[in-house]
Motif scaffolding. Structure first.
Motif, PDB file in Angstrom:
ATOM      1  N   THR A 108       0.801  -1.224   0.000  1.00 14.02           N
ATOM      2  CA  THR A 108       0.000   0.000   0.000  1.00 14.02           C
ATOM      3  C   THR A 108       0.835   1.275   0.000  1.00 14.02           C
ATOM      4  O   THR A 108       0.426   2.262  -0.603  1.00 14.02           O
ATOM      5  CB  THR A 108      -0.969   0.013   1.198  1.00 14.02           C
ATOM      6  N   ASP A 109       1.988   1.277   0.658  1.00 15.92           N
ATOM      7  CA  ASP A 109       2.809   2.489   0.673  1.00 15.92           C
ATOM      8  C   ASP A 109       3.241   2.877  -0.738  1.00 15.92           C
ATOM      9  O   ASP A 109       3.110   4.041  -1.139  1.00 15.92           O
ATOM     10  CB  ASP A 109       4.052   2.312   1.554  1.00 15.92           C
ATOM     11  N   ASN A 112       0.204   3.847  -2.910  1.00 14.33           N
ATOM     12  CA  ASN A 112      -0.209   5.234  -2.654  1.00 14.33           C
ATOM     13  C   ASN A 112       0.735   6.223  -3.329  1.00 14.33           C
ATOM     14  O   ASN A 112       0.285   7.213  -3.909  1.00 14.33           O
ATOM     15  CB  ASN A 112      -0.284   5.501  -1.154  1.00 14.33           C
TER      16      ASN A 112
END
Length: 129
Positions: A108-109, A112
């Motif tokens: 997810t990092d 994003n």
């Protein structure tokens, strides 16, 4: 008259050599051919050799990213990812590919970061028009 056949042979040989050298595939084409022929491991090894030798040509680095991701070598894929976007931070197609990869991995990092970059670049592109 005697020199003309010799001259023609020399010119023909020079043209033949030039065409032969022009037909040698470059590094990116070699990687694509290896991948296409089902020799992904060989393509990955070659990409790593080139990358470790200092080749940071954007097309090669992007191929290294994709090949490493496909092989499950995520740490090396991330290294290629960072090297690529250091050189080409505004490559929308590459950010899309990166977002898809990171979404599939559940990272997810980085997902994003990819999506934020896509939004920023899209805004910049619309503003420029």
């Amino acid at each position: 008259m005697k020199g003309r056949p010799l001259l023609a042979a020399i010119v023909s040989a020079a043209i033949g050599l030039s065409v032969g050298f022009a037909m040698i595939p470059d590094q990116n084409e070699q990687l694509a051919m290896l991948s296409r022929d089902g020799r992904a491991e060989a393509a990955l090894d070659r990409a790593e050799e080139l990358f470790e030798a200092g080749n940071r040509e954007p097309a090669l680095v992007l191929q290294a990213f994709v090949l490493n991701e496909q092989a499950g070598r995520y740490d090396r894929a991330l290294a290629a990812f960072h090297a690529y976007f250091k050189e080409r931070p505004n490559d929308i197609a590459a950010w899309r590919k990166a977002a898809a990869v990171f979404e599939g991995q559940g990272q997810t990092d980085f997902l994003n970061l990819s999506l934020e970059s896509l939004v920023r670049l899209s805004r910049d592109q619309v503003a420029a028009e």
